[in-house]
Design an enzyme around this catalytic site. Structure first.
Site, PDB file in Angstrom:
ATOM      1  N   TYR A 165      43.017  41.449  42.040  1.00 44.96           N
ATOM      2  CA  TYR A 165      41.569  41.560  42.232  1.00 44.96           C
ATOM      3  C   TYR A 165      40.866  40.269  41.801  1.00 44.96           C
ATOM      4  O   TYR A 165      39.996  39.745  42.508  1.00 44.96           O
ATOM      5  CB  TYR A 165      41.072  42.749  41.416  1.00 44.96           C
ATOM      6  CG  TYR A 165      39.607  43.062  41.512  1.00 44.96           C
ATOM      7  CD1 TYR A 165      39.093  43.761  42.604  1.00 44.96           C
ATOM      8  CD2 TYR A 165      38.739  42.703  40.485  1.00 44.96           C
ATOM      9  CE1 TYR A 165      37.745  44.083  42.669  1.00 44.96           C
ATOM     10  CE2 TYR A 165      37.401  43.030  40.541  1.00 44.96           C
ATOM     11  CZ  TYR A 165      36.898  43.714  41.636  1.00 44.96           C
ATOM     12  OH  TYR A 165      35.571  44.041  41.699  1.00 44.96           O
ATOM     13  N   LYS A 169      38.696  37.722  44.111  1.00 44.90           N
ATOM     14  CA  LYS A 169      37.279  37.526  43.818  1.00 44.90           C
ATOM     15  C   LYS A 169      36.943  36.061  43.544  1.00 44.90           C
ATOM     16  O   LYS A 169      35.859  35.588  43.905  1.00 44.90           O
ATOM     17  CB  LYS A 169      36.863  38.401  42.632  1.00 44.90           C
ATOM     18  CG  LYS A 169      36.815  39.893  42.952  1.00 44.90           C
ATOM     19  CD  LYS A 169      35.895  40.198  44.125  1.00 44.90           C
ATOM     20  CE  LYS A 169      35.593  41.672  44.275  1.00 44.90           C
ATOM     21  NZ  LYS A 169      34.751  41.946  45.470  1.00 44.90           N
TER      22      LYS A 169
END
Length: 302
Positions: A165, A169
């Site tokens: 993640y 990001k």
């Protein structure tokens, strides 16, 4: 001056709940026609249902707004193209894109399967790439566009168990940096929003968070600013609990060392390299090379 979106068409991905729903409702309330995109999957990307998107459309229409539901997966290039084509055929343009769709497959890197890493990157990064690519030419032709990537403090600063993640990001920040440069001449402004909100994506942290202060609606004002007529570009805006901050990628002035003992000099003078006095926020990547070449030229007397 009130920020309005009359005559503008917005696509919000992952808009069936949480932040995306809040963004879609607010854009519609201020005059935008909104494509509510949501595949209707679980947090890990499994399953699918268009009902969340349709429910948000119903809310918008009940309040007097105009919206359409779309169930395309942001990872499906053809489906994304079709979504943009449908919105353009119905309303004439796509002026605003909010890349909000995402999934979680949290595990420590030691326990994570490569497929779980790849899937999260595919949804967050490539999903945003697919959607942005689908609207980019139209925005260039009309000399207007507002695009927001949803980044995260997990990407900017790291978070245990979120290597996939966080990588996705932070990649969105790099994507934004270059698009803001390339889109400038066509008034396409590209920014990142780093939200802190209680949604199903953060529900496992519920016991540790003051949930009554973390509603998605407290993040959305930042999104509205980032997609407005007078939006900035190349901004990383933190938002949560009514607080707003700005994050930067900076560069120190550093030092110059050469020679066989250069590694040892770097070790001995690492505090100087890290000294933030005089640090800059580069306008583009070439700034690093210019700082390094300037030091080299100074060392050689010119």
């Amino acid at each position: 001056m009130t920020i309005r979106f009359d005559g503008k068409v917005a696509i919000v991905t992952g808009a069936g709940g949480g932040l995306g729903r809040s963004h879609a409702l607010a854009l519609a309330a201020r005059g935008a026609k909104v494509v509510v995109n949501d595949l209707g999957v679980a947090r890990d990307g499994s399953g699918s249902s268009q009902s969340p998107a349709q429910a948000v459309v119903a809310e918008i229409e009940a309040a007097g707004g105009e919206a359409m539901a779309n169930g395309a997966s942001v990872t499906d290039v053809d489906a994304v193209k079709a979504m943009v084509a449908e919105a353009t055929a119905r309303w004439g343009s796509v002026d605003i894109l909010v890349n909000n769709a995402g999934v979680l497959r949290d595990k420590t890197f030691a326990k994570m399967e490569i497929e779980d890493f790849r899937f999260v990157v595919d949804v967050h990064l490539m999903g945003a790439v697919n959607c942005t690519k689908a609207v980019w030419d139209g925005m260039r032709e009309r000399n207007y566009g507002r695009i927001v990537m949803t980044t995260s403090s997990s990407g900017l600063y790291g978070n245990f168990g979120q290597s996939n993640y966080g990588a996705a990001k932070m990649a969105l920040v790099g994507f934004m940096q270059t698009l803001s440069i390339e889109g400038a001449k066509n008034d396409i402004r590209v920014n990142c929003l780093a939200p802190t909100a209680h949604t199903r994506m953060t529900e496992d942290l519920g016991a540790a968070l003051p949930l009554d202060h973390l509603g998605p609606e407290l993040v959305t004002p930042g999104l509205l600013y980032l997609v407005g007529q007078d939006a900035p570009t190349r901004c990383i805006l933190g938002a949560g609990a009514g607080g707003f901050e700005r994050a930067y990628v900076t560069l120190t002035q550093g030092i110059r060392v050469v020679g066989d003992d250069a590694p040892e000099q770097i070790a001995a003078r690492f505090a100087e390299i890290s000294d933030r006095a005089g640090e800059i926020v580069p306008e583009m990547g070439a700034a690093q090379g210019m700082i390094e070449l300037t030091k080299a030229q100074a060392a050689h007397g010119g």
